[in-house]
Design a protein around this motif. Structure first.
Motif, mmCIF file in Angstrom:
data_model
loop_
_atom_site.group_PDB
_atom_site.id
_atom_site.type_symbol
_atom_site.label_atom_id
_atom_site.label_comp_id
_atom_site.label_asym_id
_atom_site.label_seq_id
_atom_site.Cartn_x
_atom_site.Cartn_y
_atom_site.Cartn_z
ATOM 1 N N ILE A 144 0.817 -1.218 0.000
ATOM 2 C CA ILE A 144 0.000 0.000 0.000
ATOM 3 C C ILE A 144 0.851 1.269 0.000
ATOM 4 N N PRO A 145 1.906 1.396 0.848
ATOM 5 C CA PRO A 145 2.718 2.625 0.771
ATOM 6 C C PRO A 145 3.393 2.829 -0.580
ATOM 7 N N PHE A 146 3.775 1.751 -1.245
ATOM 8 C CA PHE A 146 4.468 1.885 -2.516
ATOM 9 C C PHE A 146 3.521 2.205 -3.664
ATOM 10 N N PHE A 147 2.383 1.506 -3.740
ATOM 11 C CA PHE A 147 1.534 1.594 -4.931
ATOM 12 C C PHE A 147 0.103 2.011 -4.636
ATOM 13 N N GLY A 148 -0.239 2.254 -3.383
ATOM 14 C CA GLY A 148 -1.593 2.663 -3.064
ATOM 15 C C GLY A 148 -2.554 1.481 -3.057
ATOM 16 N N ILE A 149 -3.821 1.794 -2.855
ATOM 17 C CA ILE A 149 -4.856 0.771 -2.792
ATOM 18 C C ILE A 149 -5.329 0.448 -4.213
ATOM 19 N N GLY A 150 -5.453 -0.838 -4.518
ATOM 20 C CA GLY A 150 -5.958 -1.227 -5.832
ATOM 21 C C GLY A 150 -5.251 -2.428 -6.408
ATOM 22 N N ALA A 151 -5.418 -2.593 -7.716
ATOM 23 C CA ALA A 151 -4.933 -3.792 -8.404
ATOM 24 C C ALA A 151 -3.411 -3.856 -8.459
ATOM 25 N N VAL A 152 -2.736 -2.715 -8.560
ATOM 26 C CA VAL A 152 -1.274 -2.729 -8.672
ATOM 27 C C VAL A 152 -0.646 -3.272 -7.395
ATOM 28 N N SER A 153 -1.156 -2.841 -6.256
ATOM 29 C CA SER A 153 -0.657 -3.384 -4.983
ATOM 30 C C SER A 153 -0.936 -4.875 -4.883
ATOM 31 N N ALA A 154 -2.076 -5.301 -5.399
ATOM 32 C CA ALA A 154 -2.401 -6.725 -5.385
ATOM 33 C C ALA A 154 -1.400 -7.522 -6.208
ATOM 34 N N ILE A 155 -1.014 -6.999 -7.362
ATOM 35 C CA ILE A 155 -0.041 -7.704 -8.198
ATOM 36 C C ILE A 155 1.331 -7.719 -7.525
ATOM 37 N N PHE A 156 1.713 -6.614 -6.904
ATOM 38 C CA PHE A 156 2.997 -6.560 -6.192
ATOM 39 C C PHE A 156 3.062 -7.634 -5.106
ATOM 40 N N ALA A 157 2.031 -7.718 -4.276
ATOM 41 C CA ALA A 157 2.008 -8.715 -3.214
ATOM 42 C C ALA A 157 1.926 -10.129 -3.784
ATOM 43 N N MET A 217 -1.292 -21.245 -9.034
ATOM 44 C CA MET A 217 -2.228 -21.540 -7.951
ATOM 45 C C MET A 217 -2.046 -20.561 -6.786
ATOM 46 N N LEU A 218 -0.799 -20.282 -6.419
ATOM 47 C CA LEU A 218 -0.553 -19.331 -5.336
ATOM 48 C C LEU A 218 -0.979 -17.920 -5.734
ATOM 49 N N ALA A 219 -0.766 -17.562 -6.996
ATOM 50 C CA ALA A 219 -1.195 -16.237 -7.456
ATOM 51 C C ALA A 219 -2.705 -16.097 -7.360
ATOM 52 N N LEU A 220 -3.425 -17.145 -7.721
ATOM 53 C CA LEU A 220 -4.883 -17.084 -7.640
ATOM 54 C C LEU A 220 -5.348 -16.942 -6.194
ATOM 55 N N SER A 221 -4.732 -17.682 -5.285
ATOM 56 C CA SER A 221 -5.125 -17.567 -3.878
ATOM 57 C C SER A 221 -4.797 -16.188 -3.316
ATOM 58 N N MET A 222 -3.672 -15.619 -3.722
ATOM 59 C CA MET A 222 -3.277 -14.313 -3.199
ATOM 60 C C MET A 222 -4.133 -13.199 -3.792
ATOM 61 N N VAL A 223 -4.531 -13.344 -5.037
ATOM 62 C CA VAL A 223 -5.391 -12.326 -5.656
ATOM 63 C C VAL A 223 -6.725 -12.240 -4.923
ATOM 64 N N VAL A 224 -7.228 -13.356 -4.459
ATOM 65 C CA VAL A 224 -8.472 -13.348 -3.691
ATOM 66 C C VAL A 224 -8.271 -12.635 -2.362
ATOM 67 N N GLU A 232 -10.166 -5.618 -7.416
ATOM 68 C CA GLU A 232 -11.465 -6.086 -7.891
ATOM 69 C C GLU A 232 -11.348 -7.527 -8.383
ATOM 70 N N GLY A 233 -12.488 -8.186 -8.459
ATOM 71 C CA GLY A 233 -12.511 -9.560 -8.943
ATOM 72 C C GLY A 233 -13.369 -10.433 -8.052
ATOM 73 N N LEU A 234 -13.151 -11.730 -8.150
ATOM 74 C CA LEU A 234 -13.937 -12.660 -7.347
ATOM 75 C C LEU A 234 -13.647 -12.499 -5.859
ATOM 76 N N GLY A 235 -12.421 -12.134 -5.516
ATOM 77 C CA GLY A 235 -12.095 -11.911 -4.120
ATOM 78 C C GLY A 235 -12.911 -10.784 -3.508
ATOM 79 N N SER A 236 -13.134 -9.727 -4.280
ATOM 80 C CA SER A 236 -13.943 -8.622 -3.768
ATOM 81 C C SER A 236 -15.397 -9.043 -3.561
#
Length: 275
Positions: A144-157, A217-224, A232-236
Motif C-alpha cells: 500500500i505505501p508503494f503503490f496505493g490501494i488497488g490492483a497494482v498493490s495486489a499484483i505486487f504482493a 495456484m498461489l497467485a490465484l489464492s493471493m489475488v483473492v 477487484e474480482g472474485l475476491g472482492s
C-alpha cells in the motif's frame, strides 16, 4: 530483570517511509504502467462476447488435453456467467495472468543462476524459506505505501508470494539433470551456454512447468486475499459477502474461484505433459 526490547517494527516502518519518500516517482511510474496493462487486458477480454471467450478457452483445453476438459471448461464458465460473475472472473484472470508473467520472468533467471552457482544457491534458499513461511497477509502491508490501494498493490504482493515455487522448481530441475549427460556435453566441447540451452533446460522443463503451475495456484489464492486492499474480482465479491453477511453470495464467488483454479491447473498440467 528488564531486557531492552529490540525496536524491529520501528526500524521496518522507518525503512518503508524512507523508500517511499525516495522512490515515490519510480513507484508511481510502475503503478501507472501496470494499471494501464491491467486495463488494456481487462478491456480486451471483456470486449469479447461471453460465448466467444468460452469457445476460445474450450478450444485451448481440447487442443492441450482433450474433449473431457473442453466440456468441463465450457460447463464451468457457463455456470460462472449464469451466476452473474463473469466480469469479476475476467478481472481475477487478468490479475493472475499479469502476476504470473512477472513472477516467472523474475524467477526463471534467478533459479537458473542459483542452480549453476553454489554460492548463490546458499544465499537464495534462506530467502525463499523466509518468503514462503511469511503469512500472506503481511505482503499486503508494504504494497500500500508503494503503490496505493488497488490492483497494482495486489499484483505486487502476489508476485512476491507466488514466486518461490518457480525458483525452487527451476533449481531442482536443473540440478536433477543426470551427470553423465553433462559429461557427454563437456566431451563434445559444449560451452556453458550450450549445455544450459541444449541439455539442462530441455531436460528440466517438466519440473520447471510444475513450478509454474504452483505459481499460478498461489497467485490465484493471493489475488483473492488482495481484495482486502481494493483489488477487484472474485475476491472482492467474497469480501463484500462477508461484510454484508450474505453467505450465499460468498459461496457462489468461492465456487467461481474453484472453477477458475481447476481450469488453470488442468491447462498447465496438460501443457507440461504435452511438452
Amino acid at each position: 530483570m528488564d531486557i531492552m526490547r529490540i525496536p524491529l517494527g520501528h526500524w521496518i516502518e522507518s525503512g518503508l517511509q524512507w523508500l517511499t519518500s525516495e522512490y515515490s516517482g519510480v513507484t508511481r511510474q510502475i503503478a501507472s504502467f501496470t494499471q494501464a496493462n491491467i486495463d488494456h487486458l481487462n478491456d480486451a477480454l471483456l470486449w469479447l462476447p461471453e460465448w466467444a471467450l468460452m469457445a476460445l478457452m474450450a478450444l485451448a483445453c481440447w487442443r492441450l488435453s482433450g474433449v473431457r476438459l473442453a466440456i468441463g471448461a465450457m460447463a464451468g464458465l457457463a455456470l460462472i456467467w449464469n451466476l452473474g460473475l463473469w466480469t469479476p472472473m475476467v478481472e481475477t484472470l487478468t490479475l493472475v495472468v499479469i502476476a504470473t508473467l512477472v513472477a516467472v520472468v523474475i524467477a526463471l533467471p534467478v533459479g537458473i543462476a542459483a542452480a549453476l552457482s553454489e554460492r548463490l544457491y546458499r544465499l537464495v534458499m534462506p530467502v525463499l524459506d523466509f518468503m514462503q513461511t511469511m503469512p500472506a497477509f503481511v505482503y499486503l502491508i508494504p504494497a500500500i505505501p508503494f503503490f496505493g490501494i488497488g490492483a497494482v498493490s495486489a499484483i505486487f504482493a502476489t508476485v512476491i508470494f507466488s514466486m518461490p515455487p518457480a525458483i525452487r522448481f527451476t533449481i531442482l530441475g536443473i540440478r536433477q539433470v543426470p551427470g553423465d549427460l553433462i559429461e557427454a556435453a563437456d566431451a563434445y566441447g559444449a560451452t556453458r551456454t550450450q549445455k544450459l540451452v541444449k541439455v539442462q533446460l530441455p531436460l528440466s522443463l517438466p519440473t520447471v512447468m510444475a513450478g509454474i503451475n504452483q505459481t499460478i495456484m498461489l497467485a490465484l489464492s493471493m489475488v483473492v486475499i488482495a481484495a482486502m486492499i481494493g483489488a477487484e474480482g472474485l475476491g472482492s465479491e467474497v469480501w463484500r459477502a462477508i461484510q454484508r453477511l450474505r453467505p450465499g453470495d460468498g459461496f457462489e464467488a468461492g465456487i467461481a474461484v474453484v472453477i477458475l483454479a481447476m481450469l488453470l491447473d488442468r491447462l498447465t498440467q496438460s501443457l507440461r505433459k504435452s511438452r
